[in-house]
Design a protein around this motif. Structure first.
Motif, PDB file in Angstrom:
ATOM      1  N   THR A 154       0.836  -1.204   0.000  1.00  0.00           N
ATOM      2  CA  THR A 154       0.000   0.000   0.000  1.00  0.00           C
ATOM      3  C   THR A 154       0.868   1.250   0.000  1.00  0.00           C
ATOM      4  OG1 THR A 154      -1.750  -1.165   1.196  1.00  0.00           O
ATOM      5  CG2 THR A 154      -1.833   1.241   1.218  1.00  0.00           C
ATOM      6  N   SER A 155       1.919   1.241   0.806  1.00  0.00           N
ATOM      7  CA  SER A 155       2.835   2.380   0.854  1.00  0.00           C
ATOM      8  C   SER A 155       3.504   2.600  -0.499  1.00  0.00           C
ATOM      9  CB  SER A 155       3.904   2.158   1.926  1.00  0.00           C
ATOM     10  OG  SER A 155       3.318   2.040   3.215  1.00  0.00           O
ATOM     11  N   ALA A 156       3.851   1.507  -1.181  1.00  0.00           N
ATOM     12  CA  ALA A 156       4.500   1.622  -2.484  1.00  0.00           C
ATOM     13  C   ALA A 156       3.562   2.252  -3.513  1.00  0.00           C
ATOM     14  CB  ALA A 156       4.961   0.246  -2.960  1.00  0.00           C
ATOM     15  N   VAL A 157       2.313   1.815  -3.524  1.00  0.00           N
ATOM     16  CA  VAL A 157       1.344   2.361  -4.483  1.00  0.00           C
ATOM     17  C   VAL A 157       1.078   3.834  -4.194  1.00  0.00           C
ATOM     18  CG1 VAL A 157      -1.039   2.238  -5.292  1.00  0.00           C
ATOM     19  CG2 VAL A 157       0.260   0.128  -4.942  1.00  0.00           C
ATOM     20  N   VAL A 158       0.783   4.144  -2.931  1.00  0.00           N
ATOM     21  CA  VAL A 158       0.481   5.534  -2.563  1.00  0.00           C
ATOM     22  C   VAL A 158       1.693   6.431  -2.821  1.00  0.00           C
ATOM     23  CG1 VAL A 158      -0.063   7.074  -0.631  1.00  0.00           C
ATOM     24  CG2 VAL A 158      -1.294   4.909  -0.894  1.00  0.00           C
ATOM     25  N   GLY A 159       2.872   5.956  -2.429  1.00  0.00           N
ATOM     26  CA  GLY A 159       4.081   6.746  -2.633  1.00  0.00           C
ATOM     27  C   GLY A 159       4.376   6.981  -4.101  1.00  0.00           C
ATOM     28  N   LEU A 232       3.110  -6.743  -7.991  1.00  0.00           N
ATOM     29  CA  LEU A 232       2.230  -7.052  -6.868  1.00  0.00           C
ATOM     30  C   LEU A 232       1.323  -8.241  -7.198  1.00  0.00           C
ATOM     31  CD1 LEU A 232       1.251  -6.333  -4.066  1.00  0.00           C
ATOM     32  CD2 LEU A 232      -0.207  -4.561  -5.067  1.00  0.00           C
ATOM     33  N   ARG A 233       0.867  -8.304  -8.444  1.00  0.00           N
ATOM     34  CA  ARG A 233       0.040  -9.443  -8.848  1.00  0.00           C
ATOM     35  C   ARG A 233       0.833 -10.743  -8.783  1.00  0.00           C
ATOM     36  NH1 ARG A 233      -4.681  -9.837 -11.607  1.00  0.00           N
ATOM     37  NH2 ARG A 233      -4.620  -7.706 -12.439  1.00  0.00           N
ATOM     38  N   LEU A 234       2.073 -10.706  -9.264  1.00  0.00           N
ATOM     39  CA  LEU A 234       2.917 -11.903  -9.216  1.00  0.00           C
ATOM     40  C   LEU A 234       3.148 -12.355  -7.784  1.00  0.00           C
ATOM     41  CD1 LEU A 234       5.615 -11.098 -11.945  1.00  0.00           C
ATOM     42  CD2 LEU A 234       3.828 -12.868 -12.046  1.00  0.00           C
ATOM     43  N   LYS A 235       3.366 -11.386  -6.895  1.00  0.00           N
ATOM     44  CA  LYS A 235       3.579 -11.723  -5.496  1.00  0.00           C
ATOM     45  C   LYS A 235       2.340 -12.364  -4.885  1.00  0.00           C
ATOM     46  CE  LYS A 235       5.332 -12.186  -1.568  1.00  0.00           C
ATOM     47  NZ  LYS A 235       6.200 -13.354  -1.385  1.00  0.00           N
ATOM     48  N   ALA A 236       1.164 -11.808  -5.199  1.00  0.00           N
ATOM     49  CA  ALA A 236      -0.073 -12.361  -4.680  1.00  0.00           C
ATOM     50  C   ALA A 236      -0.317 -13.783  -5.206  1.00  0.00           C
ATOM     51  CB  ALA A 236      -1.248 -11.447  -5.053  1.00  0.00           C
ATOM     52  N   GLU A 237       0.010 -14.002  -6.471  1.00  0.00           N
ATOM     53  CA  GLU A 237      -0.189 -15.341  -7.050  1.00  0.00           C
ATOM     54  C   GLU A 237       0.787 -16.366  -6.476  1.00  0.00           C
ATOM     55  OE1 GLU A 237       0.208 -14.525 -11.175  1.00  0.00           O
ATOM     56  OE2 GLU A 237      -1.844 -13.764 -11.400  1.00  0.00           O
ATOM     57  N   ALA A 238       1.991 -15.864  -6.084  1.00  0.00           N
ATOM     58  CA  ALA A 238       2.995 -16.772  -5.510  1.00  0.00           C
ATOM     59  C   ALA A 238       2.721 -17.094  -4.060  1.00  0.00           C
ATOM     60  CB  ALA A 238       4.381 -16.154  -5.664  1.00  0.00           C
ATOM     61  N   GLY A 239       1.872 -16.316  -3.407  1.00  0.00           N
ATOM     62  CA  GLY A 239       1.607 -16.527  -1.993  1.00  0.00           C
ATOM     63  C   GLY A 239       2.438 -15.600  -1.139  1.00  0.00           C
ATOM     64  N   SER A 240       2.205 -15.614   0.153  1.00  0.00           N
ATOM     65  CA  SER A 240       2.820 -14.653   1.056  1.00  0.00           C
ATOM     66  C   SER A 240       4.019 -15.205   1.815  1.00  0.00           C
ATOM     67  CB  SER A 240       1.781 -14.162   2.081  1.00  0.00           C
ATOM     68  OG  SER A 240       1.280 -15.245   2.824  1.00  0.00           O
ATOM     69  N   ALA A 241       4.581 -16.311   1.359  1.00  0.00           N
ATOM     70  CA  ALA A 241       5.695 -16.923   2.108  1.00  0.00           C
ATOM     71  C   ALA A 241       6.946 -16.069   2.049  1.00  0.00           C
ATOM     72  CB  ALA A 241       5.977 -18.321   1.565  1.00  0.00           C
ATOM     73  N   GLU A 242       7.201 -15.436   0.913  1.00  0.00           N
ATOM     74  CA  GLU A 242       8.416 -14.657   0.757  1.00  0.00           C
ATOM     75  C   GLU A 242       8.160 -13.194   1.092  1.00  0.00           C
ATOM     76  OE1 GLU A 242       9.857 -15.234  -3.151  1.00  0.00           O
ATOM     77  OE2 GLU A 242      10.018 -17.418  -2.975  1.00  0.00           O
ATOM     78  N   PRO A 243       9.176 -12.478   1.582  1.00  0.00           N
ATOM     79  CA  PRO A 243       9.010 -11.048   1.887  1.00  0.00           C
ATOM     80  C   PRO A 243       8.699 -10.253   0.636  1.00  0.00           C
ATOM     81  CG  PRO A 243      11.010 -11.927   2.885  1.00  0.00           C
ATOM     82  CD  PRO A 243      10.523 -12.982   1.940  1.00  0.00           C
ATOM     83  N   LEU A 244       7.929  -9.179   0.807  1.00  0.00           N
ATOM     84  CA  LEU A 244       7.646  -8.260  -0.272  1.00  0.00           C
ATOM     85  C   LEU A 244       8.653  -7.132  -0.217  1.00  0.00           C
ATOM     86  CD1 LEU A 244       5.563  -7.593  -2.538  1.00  0.00           C
ATOM     87  CD2 LEU A 244       4.435  -6.109  -0.888  1.00  0.00           C
ATOM     88  N   GLY A 245       9.397  -6.951  -1.278  1.00  0.00           N
ATOM     89  CA  GLY A 245      10.344  -5.874  -1.316  1.00  0.00           C
ATOM     90  C   GLY A 245      11.762  -6.390  -1.217  1.00  0.00           C
TER      91      GLY A 245
END
Length: 245
Positions: A154-159, A232-245
């Motif tokens: 969310t911070s990335a999109v807003v920023g 962000l879509r790729l991250k969501a499809e891969a699942g939340s196991a790995e850190p974002l960023g």
């Protein structure tokens, strides 16, 4: 979804003087936005606003404590208009909805060079800013990420939206504002200087100079946004196991 009303920004005010207020908060903020659009932040003073509204400065102080609060509320009143633009947003695709909201936000900010610095500056006062942040965050929550990932995304999109809009929405150079040269002539001058640079020292500049010469600011923003949302879509499809960023 977060409440999307367009009710006037700001908490209820108590009279700050014994002078009777001759305006409304809506008219005070509308007048402030007019001055900001015409003259920028430097042009907005309590005295100038009172003169435009046809009253004394005490009638403005009835609603705001000072210039800083006026700027925050004026910015927030503009952002409130975004909710009318996105009232029908609500598809099955959170990324598509994020894109629509982000573009509406960008379009609102980019045409007002003064606005970017005051978005989300004081969420206690700026209820529309807070609601917009909430709305974007709720779309990201639909992707099934962890709280930390949702916060970072969310911070990335807003920023990206605010930063790019503020950058692209800067006042043009003085020679363009004065009419001495057109925007196209100014860009032609810049690209001519870039083409004259040593290609060995500036390979990137030479690689993109033709694109820069004919680029559209809005298309540039949309392309960057699409890259961000694709990740962000790729991250969501891969699942939340790995850190974002």
């Amino acid at each position: 979804m977060a409440e999307q009303g367009t009710e006037s920004t700001g908490r209820a005010r108590q009279p700050r003087t014994r002078t009777r207020a001759s305006h409304s908060l809506d008219s005070v903020l509308a007048g402030a936005v007019e001055i900001l659009d015409e003259s920028g932040v430097q042009g907005l003073t309590i005295r100038a606003l009172a003169a435009r509204l046809g009253g004394g400065v005490a009638s403005v102080y009835w609603y705001v404590s000072g210039r800083d609060e006026l700027l925050d509320l004026a910015a927030d009143s503009v952002l409130g208009g975004i909710f009318e633009q996105i009232a029908d947003v609500g598809s099955d695709d959170a990324i598509d909805d994020l894109r629509t909201i982000a573009i509406a936000m960008f379009d609102t900010i980019v045409d007002r060079p003064w606005l970017g610095a005051y978005v989300l500056r004081d969420t206690e006062l700026q209820i529309h800013s807070l609601q917009l942040y909430e709305r974007i965050g709720e779309e990201v929550m639909r992707l099934g990420l962890t709280p930390r990932q949702v916060f970072h995304a969310t911070s990335a999109v807003v920023g990206f939206v605010i930063g790019t809009a503020a950058d692209l929405g800067q006042e043009p150079p003085a020679v363009v504002v004065s009419g001495e040269v057109t925007r196209e002539q100014y860009l032609a001058k810049i690209t001519g200087e870039w083409r004259a640079l040593d290609a060995t020292a500036y390979p990137f500049i030479h690689h993109i100079v033709d694109e820069f010469e004919r680029h559209s600011d809005r298309e540039q923003f949309a392309a960057g946004l699409d890259l961000l949302l694709a990740g962000l879509r790729l991250k969501a499809e891969a699942g939340s196991a790995e850190p974002l960023g």
